[in-house]
Design an enzyme around this catalytic site. Sequence first.
Site, PDB file in Angstrom:
ATOM      1  CB  CYS A   2       0.648  68.015  90.007  1.00  0.00           C
ATOM      2  SG  CYS A   2       1.029  67.529  91.675  1.00  0.00           S
ATOM      3  NE  ARG A  27      -4.250  70.184  86.654  1.00  0.00           N
ATOM      4  CZ  ARG A  27      -4.658  69.103  86.006  1.00  0.00           C
ATOM      5  NH1 ARG A  27      -5.378  69.240  84.920  1.00  0.00           N
ATOM      6  NH2 ARG A  27      -4.362  67.899  86.413  1.00  0.00           N
ATOM      7  CD1 TRP A  75      -3.424  70.720  95.747  1.00  0.00           C
ATOM      8  CD2 TRP A  75      -3.233  68.539  96.194  1.00  0.00           C
ATOM      9  NE1 TRP A  75      -4.389  70.393  96.670  1.00  0.00           N
ATOM     10  CE2 TRP A  75      -4.298  69.064  96.964  1.00  0.00           C
ATOM     11  CE3 TRP A  75      -2.943  67.197  96.325  1.00  0.00           C
ATOM     12  CZ2 TRP A  75      -5.060  68.292  97.833  1.00  0.00           C
ATOM     13  CZ3 TRP A  75      -3.692  66.414  97.197  1.00  0.00           C
ATOM     14  CH2 TRP A  75      -4.740  66.967  97.936  1.00  0.00           C
ATOM     15  CG  ASN A 101       1.011  66.220  86.979  1.00  0.00           C
ATOM     16  OD1 ASN A 101       1.814  66.939  87.549  1.00  0.00           O
ATOM     17  ND2 ASN A 101       0.159  66.659  86.077  1.00  0.00           N
ATOM     18  N   GLY A 102       1.246  62.646  89.795  1.00  0.00           N
ATOM     19  CA  GLY A 102       0.891  61.281  90.180  1.00  0.00           C
ATOM     20  C   GLY A 102       1.690  60.833  91.384  1.00  0.00           C
ATOM     21  CD  GLU A 482     -23.194  71.275  94.132  1.00  0.00           C
ATOM     22  OE1 GLU A 482     -22.707  70.285  94.702  1.00  0.00           O
ATOM     23  OE2 GLU A 482     -22.499  72.071  93.473  1.00  0.00           O
ATOM     24  CE  LYS A 486     -19.915  74.506  94.441  1.00  0.00           C
ATOM     25  NZ  LYS A 486     -20.187  73.197  93.883  1.00  0.00           N
ATOM     26  CD  GLU A 489     -16.473  73.553  96.530  1.00  0.00           C
ATOM     27  OE1 GLU A 489     -15.419  72.961  96.274  1.00  0.00           O
ATOM     28  OE2 GLU A 489     -17.486  73.455  95.827  1.00  0.00           O
ATOM     29  CG  HIS A 505     -35.088  60.889 113.300  1.00  0.00           C
ATOM     30  ND1 HIS A 505     -35.939  60.156 114.101  1.00  0.00           N
ATOM     31  CD2 HIS A 505     -35.816  61.256 112.208  1.00  0.00           C
ATOM     32  CE1 HIS A 505     -37.122  60.063 113.500  1.00  0.00           C
ATOM     33  NE2 HIS A 505     -37.070  60.731 112.360  1.00  0.00           N
ATOM     34  CE  LYS A 603     -13.065  72.802  87.759  1.00  0.00           C
ATOM     35  NZ  LYS A 603     -14.352  73.064  88.442  1.00  0.00           N
TER      36      LYS A 603
HETATM   37  O1  M6R Z   1     -14.019  66.511  87.922  1.00  0.00           O
HETATM   38  P1  M6R Z   1     -15.056  65.828  88.746  1.00  0.00           P
HETATM   39  O2  M6R Z   1     -16.431  66.235  88.396  1.00  0.00           O
HETATM   40  O3  M6R Z   1     -14.911  64.316  88.724  1.00  0.00           O
HETATM   41  O4  M6R Z   1     -14.773  66.282  90.230  1.00  0.00           O
HETATM   42  C1  M6R Z   1     -15.473  65.726  91.303  1.00  0.00           C
HETATM   43  C2  M6R Z   1     -15.339  66.583  92.543  1.00  0.00           C
HETATM   44  O5  M6R Z   1     -14.003  66.662  92.927  1.00  0.00           O
HETATM   45  C3  M6R Z   1     -15.879  67.999  92.312  1.00  0.00           C
HETATM   46  O6  M6R Z   1     -17.213  67.972  91.898  1.00  0.00           O
HETATM   47  C4  M6R Z   1     -15.757  68.837  93.593  1.00  0.00           C
HETATM   48  O7  M6R Z   1     -16.566  68.331  94.590  1.00  0.00           O
HETATM   49  C5  M6R Z   1     -16.088  70.291  93.259  1.00  0.00           C
HETATM   50  N1  M6R Z   1     -14.918  71.084  93.315  1.00  0.00           N
HETATM   51  C6  M6R Z   1     -17.049  70.918  94.191  1.00  0.00           C
HETATM   52  O8  M6R Z   1     -17.330  72.223  93.774  1.00  0.00           O
END
Ligand code: M6R
Length: 608
Positions: A2, A27, A75, A101-102, A482, A486, A489, A505, A603
Amino acid sequence: MCGIIGYTGFEQAAPIILDGLTKIEYRGYDSAGIAINANGKINLVKTVGRVQALYDRTHDGKDMPGVCGIGHTRWGTHGAISERNAHPHMSQNGKFILAHNGIVENYTRLKADLLAKGVVFKSDTDTEVVVQLLEANYTGDFKEAVIKTVAMLEGTFALMITCADYPGTLYAVKQNAPVILGLGEKENLVASDVTCLISRTKNVIYMEDGEMAEITTEGIKLFDFAGNPKEYEVKTVDWDIASSEKGGYEHFMIKEIFEQPQAVRSAISPRIKDGKINFGEKSLTAEDLKKFNRIIITACGSAYYAGLAGKFAIEKLCGIPVQTELASELRYNESGCIDEHTLVIAVSQSGETLDTLSAIKDCKACGATVMSIVNVVESSIARASDFVAYTYAGPEIAVATTKGYSTQVAVLYLFAVYTAAALGRINSGEYTKLVSEINAIPEKMETCIEMNGGIECMTPLFDKAEHVFFIGRNTDWAVAMEGALKLKEISYIHAEAYAAGEMKHGTISLIEEGTPVIAVCSNMRLQDKTASNIIEVKARGAEVTMVGPKGCESEKQANHCIYIPEMRDVFAEIVTVIPLQMLAYYVAKARGCDIDKPRNLAKSVTVE
Ligand code: M6R
């Protein structure tokens, strides 16, 4: 997650609030709303979907006169994605309007009390409880109603409130969710994110937990939750507006991929002076470092994978055991092994990830020292840490992190070399060599981007795939994870990363004719080993693309090659990841995905 923005000033508020909402779209959200408090009348418009719908329904805000108002992107956590659950929420008599927010954790009990008193709820949210409480606690004094209401709440809440009886006044409340106040010229703003303030002011106040603020055009007053006045410090934000705009690129993600060499330069160069690494005055000294017998790196998502790259570098150079722990797991760790001899390194781009924040608070309570590696200045994680190393990546807007990740890795590399030297684990010759290799990283990254200028033509190998597997060993395994994240997602293709030696395995049974496998092969020490794993999966029908330097062993075995410059293993991840980011981007583009705002993602993840 949010986002909140509030404005009170001399200009029409609605276009400013809509612009602010656009800036926090990155976000992640599912619905949005705007409310204007004009001469005692509240005008409220809400929508499911994009902020653009608010522009359309209000003629770019022109239909909403008034100089004070609030906006929100939601959100959803409590209640379905719908207009009635979107914020802002209005109290029953229409006097109070609030964005939140929260999560209000005790909302069920509070709601039951209000229902018993005959209050009729219009939404399924925890938030509506707060606005109805404001009405119930109001006897004509706005501030008093806020104090009484906040005292009844448990959980995490950033609140922004306006009251029809007080046109031009906003109240902001902060408890475990970010709130930033912006001081302008005859106008003041409130936001959950600094990026939506910088087009109007760079003078900001970072609110602390347990604080509330009264915001009018005349100024800002800060109080504790009991209403006692508090002093505040005004800070200047050094991010510029251009860095939070697309600047001619189709998506923020590709802009941010290409910005990485420069971002990494910004993370490295202020910390290397005369060939020596210096983390600044307020950093861990050699004496501090000597007292630790273990390091735990904690983070979520990509930041966790950055932590894994850091683990390999720290262990190799310093000989200290390093554990990487997902913050969501570390929070509930019952090992009892964390004590004053533990250094916890928290890695976070946003500095607001709730799991990471909670994990470091728990570790501190056990006596650990916490250092955080964070991008957003003065964020909650930075403030909860004993030491902070900022990554200086500038605003990262795409939900899929790229420059956020690589600058985290860069700072971890620097930390590894700094610690190795401080503990006497490397000699001066090795130190000088390592420092100059770190200095050379941005240039290697530039070369890598150039080498992969044509990578888009490889998208047909992946864009129709149901599954893509990534394999690699050691540092390459960290990158493989990683790379897989990428791809999945943003393109919604199922992607998994495996330690290359582990496939046989169990996982190798998933390989069938034509299954795409990406083999990460930057680690020259393990070239032959990974090459044999390529042979294994190829024998089962996999179509293998290797990512490695020209002339490496794996090149001979793979069906396709993506080239990267040759690097020393210990610092390889930061360069190797680039073609994987680019490939994910172009595959997602070919599939027509919403690259910067992938479905269901946010985000900064400020809920557990
Ligand atoms: O803001 P942060 O680095 O703490 O966020 C952690 C994860 O939510 C963030 O790295 C997420 O996995 C990315 N969107 C992936 O691209």
